[in-house]
Motif scaffolding. Structure first.
Motif, PDB file in Angstrom:
ATOM      1  N   ALA A 335      -6.512   9.865 -19.156  1.00  0.00           N
ATOM      2  CA  ALA A 335      -5.638  10.784 -18.429  1.00  0.00           C
ATOM      3  C   ALA A 335      -6.242  11.149 -17.080  1.00  0.00           C
ATOM      4  CB  ALA A 335      -5.404  12.041 -19.262  1.00  0.00           C
ATOM      5  N   GLY A 336      -7.565  11.377 -17.062  1.00  0.00           N
ATOM      6  CA  GLY A 336      -8.229  11.708 -15.797  1.00  0.00           C
ATOM      7  C   GLY A 336      -8.135  10.580 -14.790  1.00  0.00           C
ATOM      8  N   LEU A 337      -8.358   9.337 -15.279  1.00  0.00           N
ATOM      9  CA  LEU A 337      -8.266   8.188 -14.371  1.00  0.00           C
ATOM     10  C   LEU A 337      -6.847   8.014 -13.841  1.00  0.00           C
ATOM     11  CD1 LEU A 337     -10.528   5.621 -16.262  1.00  0.00           C
ATOM     12  CD2 LEU A 337     -11.083   6.916 -14.185  1.00  0.00           C
ATOM     13  N   LEU A 338      -5.879   8.255 -14.718  1.00  0.00           N
ATOM     14  CA  LEU A 338      -4.488   8.163 -14.265  1.00  0.00           C
ATOM     15  C   LEU A 338      -4.177   9.228 -13.219  1.00  0.00           C
ATOM     16  CD1 LEU A 338      -2.581   7.436 -17.611  1.00  0.00           C
ATOM     17  CD2 LEU A 338      -2.891   5.881 -15.675  1.00  0.00           C
ATOM     18  N   ILE A 339      -4.730  10.431 -13.435  1.00  0.00           N
ATOM     19  CA  ILE A 339      -4.521  11.494 -12.444  1.00  0.00           C
ATOM     20  C   ILE A 339      -5.175  11.124 -11.114  1.00  0.00           C
ATOM     21  CG2 ILE A 339      -5.123  13.879 -11.881  1.00  0.00           C
ATOM     22  CD1 ILE A 339      -4.791  14.530 -14.857  1.00  0.00           C
ATOM     23  N   ASP A 340      -6.390  10.536 -11.173  1.00  0.00           N
ATOM     24  CA  ASP A 340      -7.059  10.107  -9.940  1.00  0.00           C
ATOM     25  C   ASP A 340      -6.231   9.055  -9.213  1.00  0.00           C
ATOM     26  OD1 ASP A 340      -9.090  11.797 -10.638  1.00  0.00           O
ATOM     27  OD2 ASP A 340     -10.291  10.240 -11.600  1.00  0.00           O
ATOM     28  N   LEU A 341      -5.710   8.089  -9.997  1.00  0.00           N
ATOM     29  CA  LEU A 341      -4.874   7.057  -9.388  1.00  0.00           C
ATOM     30  C   LEU A 341      -3.606   7.662  -8.789  1.00  0.00           C
ATOM     31  CD1 LEU A 341      -4.292   4.073  -8.831  1.00  0.00           C
ATOM     32  CD2 LEU A 341      -3.287   3.920 -11.136  1.00  0.00           C
ATOM     33  N   ALA A 342      -3.016   8.596  -9.560  1.00  0.00           N
ATOM     34  CA  ALA A 342      -1.803   9.250  -9.062  1.00  0.00           C
ATOM     35  C   ALA A 342      -2.087  10.029  -7.778  1.00  0.00           C
ATOM     36  CB  ALA A 342      -1.232  10.172 -10.137  1.00  0.00           C
ATOM     37  N   LEU A 343      -3.283  10.663  -7.724  1.00  0.00           N
ATOM     38  CA  LEU A 343      -3.648  11.413  -6.525  1.00  0.00           C
ATOM     39  C   LEU A 343      -3.754  10.486  -5.319  1.00  0.00           C
ATOM     40  CD1 LEU A 343      -4.496  14.177  -5.373  1.00  0.00           C
ATOM     41  CD2 LEU A 343      -6.861  13.600  -5.995  1.00  0.00           C
ATOM     42  N   LEU A 344      -4.389   9.321  -5.539  1.00  0.00           N
ATOM     43  CA  LEU A 344      -4.517   8.365  -4.434  1.00  0.00           C
ATOM     44  C   LEU A 344      -3.140   7.865  -3.994  1.00  0.00           C
ATOM     45  CD1 LEU A 344      -6.285   6.643  -2.587  1.00  0.00           C
ATOM     46  CD2 LEU A 344      -6.452   4.940  -4.444  1.00  0.00           C
ATOM     47  N   LEU A 345      -2.300   7.539  -4.978  1.00  0.00           N
ATOM     48  CA  LEU A 345      -0.949   7.087  -4.641  1.00  0.00           C
ATOM     49  C   LEU A 345      -0.165   8.174  -3.914  1.00  0.00           C
ATOM     50  CD1 LEU A 345       0.019   5.159  -7.910  1.00  0.00           C
ATOM     51  CD2 LEU A 345      -0.608   4.192  -5.684  1.00  0.00           C
ATOM     52  N   LEU A 346      -0.392   9.433  -4.334  1.00  0.00           N
ATOM     53  CA  LEU A 346       0.292  10.540  -3.685  1.00  0.00           C
ATOM     54  C   LEU A 346      -0.100  10.629  -2.214  1.00  0.00           C
ATOM     55  CD1 LEU A 346       2.041  13.115  -3.800  1.00  0.00           C
ATOM     56  CD2 LEU A 346      -0.012  14.361  -4.513  1.00  0.00           C
ATOM     57  N   PHE A 347      -1.410  10.466  -1.939  1.00  0.00           N
ATOM     58  CA  PHE A 347      -1.847  10.506  -0.545  1.00  0.00           C
ATOM     59  C   PHE A 347      -1.198   9.374   0.258  1.00  0.00           C
ATOM     60  CE2 PHE A 347      -6.055  12.661  -1.894  1.00  0.00           C
ATOM     61  CZ  PHE A 347      -5.426  13.888  -1.848  1.00  0.00           C
ATOM     62  N   ILE A 348      -1.128   8.186  -0.361  1.00  0.00           N
ATOM     63  CA  ILE A 348      -0.507   7.053   0.335  1.00  0.00           C
ATOM     64  C   ILE A 348       0.968   7.328   0.605  1.00  0.00           C
ATOM     65  CG2 ILE A 348       0.113   4.614   0.106  1.00  0.00           C
ATOM     66  CD1 ILE A 348      -2.473   4.236  -1.504  1.00  0.00           C
ATOM     67  N   VAL A 349       1.646   7.850  -0.415  1.00  0.00           N
ATOM     68  CA  VAL A 349       3.076   8.147  -0.253  1.00  0.00           C
ATOM     69  C   VAL A 349       3.292   9.214   0.812  1.00  0.00           C
ATOM     70  CG1 VAL A 349       5.083   9.152  -1.416  1.00  0.00           C
ATOM     71  CG2 VAL A 349       3.715   7.418  -2.576  1.00  0.00           C
ATOM     72  N   LEU A 350       2.417  10.230   0.827  1.00  0.00           N
ATOM     73  CA  LEU A 350       2.569  11.289   1.823  1.00  0.00           C
ATOM     74  C   LEU A 350       2.391  10.770   3.244  1.00  0.00           C
ATOM     75  CD1 LEU A 350       0.755  14.304   0.092  1.00  0.00           C
ATOM     76  CD2 LEU A 350       3.197  14.046   0.529  1.00  0.00           C
ATOM     77  N   THR A 351       1.419   9.886   3.418  1.00  0.00           N
ATOM     78  CA  THR A 351       1.227   9.343   4.765  1.00  0.00           C
ATOM     79  C   THR A 351       2.437   8.533   5.209  1.00  0.00           C
ATOM     80  OG1 THR A 351       0.066   7.432   3.812  1.00  0.00           O
ATOM     81  CG2 THR A 351      -1.288   9.302   4.553  1.00  0.00           C
ATOM     82  N   ARG A 352       2.993   7.747   4.277  1.00  0.00           N
ATOM     83  CA  ARG A 352       4.196   7.001   4.626  1.00  0.00           C
ATOM     84  C   ARG A 352       5.385   7.938   4.859  1.00  0.00           C
ATOM     85  NH1 ARG A 352       4.082   1.803   0.461  1.00  0.00           N
ATOM     86  NH2 ARG A 352       2.159   0.849   1.308  1.00  0.00           N
ATOM     87  N   ALA A 353       5.442   8.994   4.062  1.00  0.00           N
ATOM     88  CA  ALA A 353       6.539   9.943   4.232  1.00  0.00           C
ATOM     89  C   ALA A 353       6.469  10.630   5.587  1.00  0.00           C
ATOM     90  CB  ALA A 353       6.507  10.982   3.116  1.00  0.00           C
TER      91      ALA A 353
END
Length: 635
Positions: A335-353
């Motif tokens: 779950a922690g690794l998934l949250i870390d991955l989700a956090l990284l993806l969130l940063f990527i999505v935010l930059t694109r947004a």
């Protein structure tokens, strides 16, 4: 994206954002359109936290697993000791019964005692409960004569020439223990030694492992002794040996001892029990489906009781591993690794947004302008539609009022003709048809009256003609009408009236509408009550600064009642709680709705409380000094 709180407001003339503010936001979006140092730092810190929590969870899981196994192992030992203590209590109960009868208990009395003991239910695991007598050689003939009187086939075995005999005299239930009756404890060392230890210590004792003569499975078993003496004065070893008379005993097999709450299906551990060098019970086998080669717990417990030392080897099985697999720590890591991955993806999505934010804002502004124009057009259309609906509603009310009035005139004539035919002394068959037609016309007239009243209320065309109304005659009239309707329907219902002492003699209201209200409530109560009681009660409620003085008229019945979820429906037009009940007892669903609107029109209220299957109470609240209302808005 953070919006500057000091940004210029949109101008009322063009509804456009200030250009300087737009430029600042564009530069901010550009800065946040790529991953920066603080993004990577946040991901790294999240990973460190994830692995720290995972390591801590592993440690806690290991400690918790160890504690659970220790608790499970100790619980098994406690259950075994508890069960043997229950057996001991049964034995001392037998000793008490023996002493109560001066050690002269006979077969019949022992059978009664054993039956009341209910061994099969209260003491699972023991084969029975019996009596061992100590008989001297010189008293042997007398002893046998007494036993043969009740049991002609009784004898002591195996025979010997010793000076002391210790035979089993009684054992219940005897059907499964018949082979033990007459068995002499002297013939076998384990049995004899444990019995002598019980004699010398005045305490319960267990033999070493033996094979019970009545046990066809020939598995390790034991005898459990509790001694009894000629008198209570046996404090010394010499006195106990001289006064020893016999013992109450219980045979049990170890595998039966482990049944019930100690059964393997109820545990996630396997047990091996050793008495001395002999294994008397064994569940631990690498052939067992539950055997865990890398067990999460192994423990040995030594139990010293009743003159024996039992060693319990307890081993956790696969079921225990399944219950304590430690999957929580693995789940936390994933779950922690998934949250870390989700956090990284969130940063990527935010930059694109952020890169698309400005373009989207322009499109959104244009869309909002278009939506505003559409809303203005829609609002205009809704105003026209509302006016048209109000016109249709008014036409509907006028139509219902007109058609109800026009239909009622010929229907009244038909009802009058049927009354004349009823008086014409027609044959029985035609008389029944006239009665049916008369009843149908009366129901239709009532329905039309209700529809007319409903349409008048909805059109706010009902006027109140108020005057003084005497309470007592009103209640008496209601009683008379109610008894008449009950007699006509041939129901077993009692009518009760109660006017409180503090009720006013009169109140000011429209007497016709009040009678209509009470008759509707009376009709409803009688229709839905098969037997029992219908009561009418009156009492006042004092005025408050915000509310006038009220007269409450409560009508209660013992009928079928109304479910709590359905109470909100009964005052709606053409709504009934249960269609099947309505078809059986009649009604169109207008009476209570009209009653509620009339109560509101007269400045009062109509409330209901009910319990399904126990009856219903309607409470009519009316201002004692009247109301000048002409009508009421009906939604």
């Amino acid at each position: 994206m953070t919006i500057d709180a000091t940004a210029p407001a949109l101008t009322t003339h063009t509804q456009r954002i200030d250009p300087e503010y737009v430029e600042r936001e564009r530069r901010s979006l550009s800065r946040h359109s790529r991953l920066r140092t603080f993004h990577w730092l946040a991901v790294f810190m999240s990973l460190v936290l994830t692995f720290s929590i995972w390591q801590y969870s592993r440690t806690q899981t290991a400690l918790r697993t160890e504690a659970r196994f220790t608790n499970a192992a100790e619980q098994v030992a406690e259950l075994i000791q508890e069960r043997l203590q229950k057996y001991e209590l049964a034995l001392w109960g037998g000793v008490a019964a023996m002493r109560t009868h001066d050690n002269l208990i006979d077969l019949h009395k022992w059978q009664t005692f054993a039956a009341n003991l209910e061994i099969e239910h209260r003491y699972p695991g023991i084969n029975g409960i019996g009596v061992i007598h100590q008989v001297r050689k010189e008293d042997l003939d007398t002893y046998l004569t007494e036993q043969l009187r009740d049991r002609p086939g009784y004898y002591i075995y195996p025979p010997h020439d010793g000076k002391i005999y210790q035979p089993i005299t009684f054992i219940e239930p005897v059907d499964i223990n018949a082979e033990a009756v007459g068995l002499d404890m002297v013939h076998e060392q384990n049995r004899h030694t444990a019995l002598n230890q019980a004699r010398d210590t005045d305490s319960a004792q267990i033999t070493g492992p033996i094979v019970l003569v009545q046990d066809e499975s020939k598995q390790p078993g034991f005898l459990f002794y509790a001694p009894y003496y000629q008198s209570d004065d046996h404090d010394t070893l010499e006195a106990r040996r001289v006064q020893f008379t016999g013992a109450i005993y219980a045979p049990f097999v170890v595998h039966k001892l482990m049944s019930g709450t100690l059964d393997k299906d109820r545990r996630s551990t396997a047990i091996r029990i050793t008495d001395g060098n002999q294994v008397i019970y064994d569940e631990i086998s690498d052939q067992d489906l539950d055997y865990d080669f890398n067990s999460l717990g192994v423990r040995q417990i030594t139990m010293n009781f009743y003159g024996r030392e039992w060693i319990l080897d307890i081993r956790a099985g696969l079921d225990f591993r399944a219950e304590n697999s430690g999957i929580e720590s693995i789940a936390l890591l994933l779950a922690g690794l998934l949250i870390d991955l989700a956090l990284l993806l969130l940063f990527i999505v935010l930059t694109r947004a952020n890169r698309r934010g400005l373009a989207f804002t322009d499109m959104a502004t244009a869309a909002l302008d278009e939506e505003a124009r559409v809303l203005q057009t829609t609002n205009a259309e809704l105003v026209q539609a509302r006016k048209a609906a109000e016109g249709v509603s008014e036409m509907k009310s006028q139509f219902l009022s007109t058609i109800s009035h026009e239909v009622r005139t010929p229907l009244t004539a038909i009802s009058g003709i049927l009354v004349l035919l009823e008086r014409a002394q027609l044959p029985e068959k035609q008389e029944k048809l006239v009665q049916a037609g008369k009843k149908a016309s009366e129901n239709l007239i009532k329905l039309l009256t209700d529809v007319l009243d409903s349409s008048r209320l909805e059109a706010k065309a009902v006027e109140l003609w108020e005057r003084d109304i005497a309470i007592k005659p009103l209640v008496e009239e209601w009683q008379t009408l109610a008894r008449g309707m009950i007699g006509k329907l041939e129901k077993d219902i009692c009518i009760v009236a109660e006017i409180s002492d503090d009720s006013p003699d009169k109140f000011y209201a429209d007497d016709i509408r009040v009678s209509q209200l009470l008759n509707n409530l009376m009709d409803n109560a009688i229709r839905f009550t098969k037997q029992g009681e219908i009561s009418i009660k009156t009492y006042p409620i004092a005025a408050t600064p915000s509310d006038p003085e009220m007269l409450v008229i409560a009508i209660a019945d013992t009928g079928i009642g109304i479910a709590q979820d359905d109470l909100g429906l009964i005052f709606e037009r053409f709504r009934q709680v249960d269609g099947s009940i309505t078809r059986e007892r009649g009604g169109a669903g207008l009476g209570l709705a009209i009653s509620y609107d009339l109560a509101q029109l007269m400045g009062g209220d109509l409330k209901v409380s009910s319990e399904l299957g126990k009856g219903t109470v309607f409470e009519l609240y009316l201002p004692t000094h009247g109301s000048n209302a002409k009508g009421i808005d009906i939604e």
